[in-house]
Design an enzyme around this catalytic site. Structure first.
Site, PDB file in Angstrom:
ATOM      1  N   ASP A   1     -52.423  -8.055  47.493  1.00  0.00           N
ATOM      2  CA  ASP A   1     -52.407  -6.953  48.466  1.00  0.00           C
ATOM      3  C   ASP A   1     -52.347  -7.387  49.924  1.00  0.00           C
ATOM      4  O   ASP A   1     -52.376  -6.533  50.819  1.00  0.00           O
ATOM      5  CB  ASP A   1     -53.635  -6.052  48.267  1.00  0.00           C
ATOM      6  CG  ASP A   1     -53.502  -5.203  47.016  1.00  0.00           C
ATOM      7  OD1 ASP A   1     -52.393  -4.693  46.764  1.00  0.00           O
ATOM      8  OD2 ASP A   1     -54.492  -5.051  46.293  1.00  0.00           O
TER       9      ASP A   1
ATOM     10  N   ASP B   1     -46.270  -2.072  42.615  1.00  0.00           N
ATOM     11  CA  ASP B   1     -46.789  -1.965  43.989  1.00  0.00           C
ATOM     12  C   ASP B   1     -46.509  -3.244  44.786  1.00  0.00           C
ATOM     13  O   ASP B   1     -46.349  -3.228  45.999  1.00  0.00           O
ATOM     14  CB  ASP B   1     -48.311  -1.729  44.003  1.00  0.00           C
ATOM     15  CG  ASP B   1     -48.830  -0.901  42.848  1.00  0.00           C
ATOM     16  OD1 ASP B   1     -48.186  -0.878  41.790  1.00  0.00           O
ATOM     17  OD2 ASP B   1     -49.893  -0.295  42.991  1.00  0.00           O
TER      18      ASP B   1
HETATM   19  N1  GLY Z   1     -51.580  -0.216  45.025  1.00  0.00           N
HETATM   20  C1  GLY Z   1     -52.491   0.568  44.310  1.00  0.00           C
HETATM   21  C2  GLY Z   1     -52.117   1.992  44.199  1.00  0.00           C
HETATM   22  O1  GLY Z   1     -51.015   2.403  44.504  1.00  0.00           O
HETATM   23  O2  GLY Z   1     -52.976   2.739  43.773  1.00  0.00           O
END
Ligand code: GLY
Length: 401
Positions: free
Chosen positions: A117, A179
């Site tokens: 992230d 993601d």
């Molecule tokens: N990246 C985590 C979500 O979209 O919940």
């Protein structure tokens, strides 16, 4: 004379409209909504006390942001909102806050990298800061961050490991989530700004591998691709935050649209453009009549299932950029109009939080299977809503971003 000039302009306009194959594009002025977002940002800003305590969500029974620390995956969105609000308003007060909250994120790299992230956390915040005020310290910090993110790359698989903690917890030897496409933007940026060429190669290989695994033949997406670490083969697709492994989780599809559009912008590789368009087409084909997705397109509880405004915000912002990367006027209009339609609906009293709470928007869903953030205001919905409004304003004014 003035009359003559006016006739001349009208004649020219008619001539241009007769010769150019321009398709109809929706007009929607972002100005008032940008004012709304800037006003709400200032109000939240003035209510906060510590730069390492960051807004994340507001449940329907609450009016104020619940906060998280800098190591939460969402920590970059509030500083990112401050940067966008500064861009929209030029407010020096907001700028000072943007710098303060961005500074507080530097502690993120004090601990070993334990997830993918970093791009969300530092590119949405410091990346926007560097774009707007070109700060050498930010630049150097972002370059170090990109190198840290790249340590999660597994060359045997050809992707970045998204969730190291899930290796043992879920028995997913190497896992990559859709993601993660968003985090590639940090690697592309770094490779262009003094970082190693290897960062570009990693980003491209990651996008290719995900294209062949996370994206199903019908252009819906899995959330997670699980890989073997011995020979790197794709073991299975999982939809961890969706209704079922075979279902279409709305925000995941949004991350795919946004991520492959950005990857095409950075590479010029038409395979990625093709995928971005097909992911967007699938999203649009499956949208419900009222124009905003349910949290998962396949939840059998629909129409009683909760919505996910954040998915609409991510998809809108991605489709706006997609429209600028196309040359065919009909296709440009298709994605711009679709984005505008979603933004228009999000900007009605049904979705705007107004004075109900501190956020811009209501009705997002974070992690439904976990029972968390269901039908709530969530910081990343606000971030991508504001980004989309700014993108729309630029497109309306300049025809591009
Ligand atoms: N990246 C985590 C979500 O979209 O919940």
């Amino acid at each position: 004379m003035i009359k003559k000039l006016a006739y001349g302009i009208v004649a020219l306009a008619i001539a241009v409209s007769c010769t150019s194959p321009k398709a109809n594009t929706e007009t929607f002025e972002a100005g008032k909504l940008l004012d709304y977002a800037v006003t709400k940002t200032s109000a939240t800003m003035n209510s906060l006390h510590a730069a390492d305590s960051l807004p994340r969500n507001i449940y329907s029974t609450q009016t104020e942001w619940n906060k998280v620390g800098i190591h939460d995956w969402t920590s970059g969105f509030w500083p990112g909102i401050l940067w966008y609000a500064y861009e929209a308003s030029g407010s020096q007060d907001i700028l000072e806050n943007a710098k303060e909250y961005t500074e507080a994120l530097k502690g993120i790299l004090d601990v070993p990298v334990d997830n993918h992230d970093l791009g969300f956390m530092l590119y949405c915040s410091m990346g926007n800061g560097n774009r707007l005020i070109e700060n050498e310290e930010y630049k150097n910090f972002l370059l170090v961050t990109a190198d840290s993110l790249a340590t999660l790359y597994n060359p045997k698989v050809g992707t970045i490991l998204s969730w190291p903690v899930m290796v043992e917890q879920m028995n997913w030897p190497h896992n990559t989530i859709i993601d993660n496409m968003i985090n590639l933007e940090l690697l592309f940026w770094a490779a262009k700004n003094g970082g190693d060429q290897r960062l570009y190669d990693i980003a491209v290989k990651h996008a290719e591998t995900c294209m062949n695994t996370l994206i199903r033949p019908d252009y819906s997406t899995y959330h997670v691709a699980v890989f073997d670490t011995i020979d790197g083969h794709f073991m299975k697709g999982v939809t961890h935050q969706g209704y079922a492994d075979s279902s279409m989780w709305a925000r995941g599809q949004g991350w795919g649209i946004y991520g492959y559009t950005m990857t095409y912008r950075e590479t010029g590789d038409k395979r990625f453009l093709d995928v971005a368009m097909k992911l967007a087409d699938k999203f649009l084909e499956r949208l419900p009549e009222d124009g905003i997705p349910y949290w998962d397109f396949d939840d059998p509880a629909i129409p009683e299932a909760p919505k996910d405004a954040s998915a609409a915000c991510v998809a809108s912002s991605g489709m706006l950029e997609l429209s600028t990367l196309l040359t065919d006027e009909k296709l440009k209009a298709r994605y711009k109009n679709a984005a505008v339609k979603m933004l228009r609906i999000l900007s009605t009293d049904q979705y705007l939080a107004n004075d109900k709470n501190q956020a811009f928007l209501l009705h997002s869903t974070g992690h439904h299977p976990n029972g968390s953030e269901i039908d709530a205001s969530i910081i990343y919905a606000d971030y991508y809503y504001l980004e989309a409004l700014l993108r729309l304003k630029k497109i309306n004014e300049n025809g591009t971003l």
